[in-house]
Write a protein that holds these residues in place. Structure first.
Motif, PDB file in Angstrom:
ATOM      1  N   ALA A  98       8.538 -49.849  51.632  1.00 58.22           N
ATOM      2  CA  ALA A  98       7.564 -50.804  51.111  1.00 58.22           C
ATOM      3  C   ALA A  98       8.165 -51.623  49.974  1.00 58.22           C
ATOM      4  N   LEU A  99       8.924 -50.961  49.100  1.00 61.43           N
ATOM      5  CA  LEU A  99       9.578 -51.669  47.996  1.00 61.43           C
ATOM      6  C   LEU A  99      10.637 -52.634  48.511  1.00 61.43           C
ATOM      7  N   ILE A 104      12.860 -59.072  45.807  1.00 60.03           N
ATOM      8  CA  ILE A 104      13.467 -60.400  45.799  1.00 60.03           C
ATOM      9  C   ILE A 104      14.984 -60.309  45.681  1.00 60.03           C
ATOM     10  N   SER A 105      15.496 -59.130  45.316  1.00 54.99           N
ATOM     11  CA  SER A 105      16.942 -58.922  45.296  1.00 54.99           C
ATOM     12  C   SER A 105      17.234 -57.433  45.444  1.00 54.99           C
ATOM     13  N   LEU A 106      18.392 -57.147  46.043  1.00 51.78           N
ATOM     14  CA  LEU A 106      18.845 -55.786  46.293  1.00 51.78           C
ATOM     15  C   LEU A 106      20.317 -55.695  45.926  1.00 51.78           C
ATOM     16  N   TRP A 107      20.707 -54.590  45.285  1.00 49.32           N
ATOM     17  CA  TRP A 107      22.138 -54.353  45.101  1.00 49.32           C
ATOM     18  C   TRP A 107      22.414 -52.873  45.307  1.00 49.32           C
ATOM     19  N   HIS A 108      23.581 -52.582  45.903  1.00 52.77           N
ATOM     20  CA  HIS A 108      23.772 -51.292  46.560  1.00 52.77           C
ATOM     21  C   HIS A 108      25.209 -50.796  46.392  1.00 52.77           C
ATOM     22  N   TYR A 109      25.367 -49.456  46.403  1.00 54.82           N
ATOM     23  CA  TYR A 109      26.696 -48.854  46.475  1.00 54.82           C
ATOM     24  C   TYR A 109      26.719 -47.878  47.641  1.00 54.82           C
ATOM     25  N   ALA A 110      27.757 -47.972  48.483  1.00 55.21           N
ATOM     26  CA  ALA A 110      27.887 -47.118  49.669  1.00 55.21           C
ATOM     27  C   ALA A 110      29.121 -46.236  49.541  1.00 55.21           C
ATOM     28  N   THR A 220       8.693 -58.218  42.896  1.00 53.61           N
ATOM     29  CA  THR A 220       8.239 -59.474  42.298  1.00 53.61           C
ATOM     30  C   THR A 220       7.695 -59.292  40.889  1.00 53.61           C
ATOM     31  N   ASP A 221       7.384 -58.049  40.477  1.00 54.00           N
ATOM     32  CA  ASP A 221       6.864 -57.840  39.127  1.00 54.00           C
ATOM     33  C   ASP A 221       7.966 -57.778  38.076  1.00 54.00           C
ATOM     34  N   GLY A 222       9.230 -57.920  38.494  1.00 53.34           N
ATOM     35  CA  GLY A 222      10.333 -58.027  37.551  1.00 53.34           C
ATOM     36  C   GLY A 222      10.995 -56.730  37.141  1.00 53.34           C
ATOM     37  N   ARG A 223      10.407 -55.580  37.421  1.00 55.81           N
ATOM     38  CA  ARG A 223      11.030 -54.307  37.071  1.00 55.81           C
ATOM     39  C   ARG A 223      12.134 -53.983  38.075  1.00 55.81           C
ATOM     40  N   THR A 224      12.933 -52.975  37.788  1.00 55.79           N
ATOM     41  CA  THR A 224      13.976 -52.525  38.710  1.00 55.79           C
ATOM     42  C   THR A 224      13.694 -51.082  39.108  1.00 55.79           C
TER      43      THR A 224
END
Length: 280
Positions: A98-99, A104-110, A220-224
């Motif tokens: 759901a999140l 609006i943005s995603l950043w990831h480590y694999a 969209t609420d700006g938190r991470t």
């Protein structure tokens, strides 16, 4: 030494038992949630969510509670059981999905596997088959994972960055043609304006994420928010201090990674090496 706690009548479901124990211990001390936050040094709203079963929190806060209540490893053990409960993993994963859908943005480590958003059908199937999915359930899971790729498409596509351990690119699919297709797909995705792919080489040495597969999401609420996953469980991390600590680790790994351009060259080199190997 604290008195031995009776377990008669306690919930046998790990997540409920953990929340129940948290409420019981606080009630015995006669503390409000706000007062508990003050004395333990964590945001009281996190304790509220933990006691209501909305989140399990992280190991650091659970250890702090064990120390405060004088219950060595009791809460940490219950937390570990709740984290390993299959029902908990499914619930947490639904929350993550759901999140992800609204981010609006995603950043990831694999550390080992390619992120699902960049997997080809053959890669998805290979991963899920090793997870013991079969028949109609396997087909359903494949389509569901491939459907997530729509997040990276269109005019309002989500911004996505991934840092791949070199291990990810050295762990091949058994069929050479399928592995070549996957590498070519990575190169094509890396050309999109909203997708950034970096590689951290083995030569960079030890770093702070190690075997931690982590995705950061900005709704969209700006938190991470962070999603931390192992081979058998996953957890949504929303507490600000814990997310900040994870993000500092991520930033240090990003500093070690190749630039996007050099990462692309490395993927091309990996593809060329794969093409020269005997066909299977």
């Amino acid at each position: 030494m604290p008195a031995r706690r009776a377990v008669t009548g306690r919930s046998q479901e790990p997540r409920k038992r953990f929340a129940e124990e948290l409420r019981s211990l606080r009630a015995e001390r006669g503390l409000t949630l706000r007062k508990l936050g003050e004395v333990v040094g964590w945001d009281w709203s996190l304790f509220s969510k933990m006691e209501n079963g909305e989140t399990l929190g992280g190991p650091e806060v659970v250890q702090a509670l064990d120390q405060y209540y004088g219950t060595p490893k009791l809460l940490l053990t219950l937390w570990e059981l709740a984290m390993g409960d299959p029902a908990q993993f499914k619930e947490q994963y639904r929350r993550y999905m759901a999140l992800e859908a609204e981010a609006i943005s995603l950043w990831h480590y694999a550390p080992y596997l390619l992120p699902g958003l960049l997997q080809t059908r053959a890669y998805v199937q290979a991963v899920l088959e090793r997870g013991k999915f079969k028949g109609d359930e396997l087909t359903c899971q494949i389509e569901a994972r491939l459907g997530r790729r729509a997040l990276l498409e269109g005019e309002n596509a989500t911004s996505f960055r991934t840092i791949l351990s070199e291990t990810v690119l050295r762990t091949k699919l058994p069929v050479r043609a399928q592995w070549e297709e996957q590498l070519e797909h990575l190169l094509a995705m890396g050309e999109r304006r909203n997708v950034t792919i970096q590689v951290v080489l083995h030569s960079a040495g030890l770093h702070t994420l190690g075997g931690t597969d982590v995705m950061f999401l900005k709704p969209t609420d700006g938190r991470t928010v962070a999603w931390v996953e192992t081979s058998y469980s996953g957890q949504v991390v929303e507490e600000t201090v814990a997310v900040d600590r994870l993000q500092l680790r991520y930033d240090s790994v990003r500093d070690l990674a190749l630039s996007p351009d050099d990462s692309r060259k490395f993927i091309i080199q990996t593809l060329e090496e794969a093409s020269c190997e005997p066909s299977t």
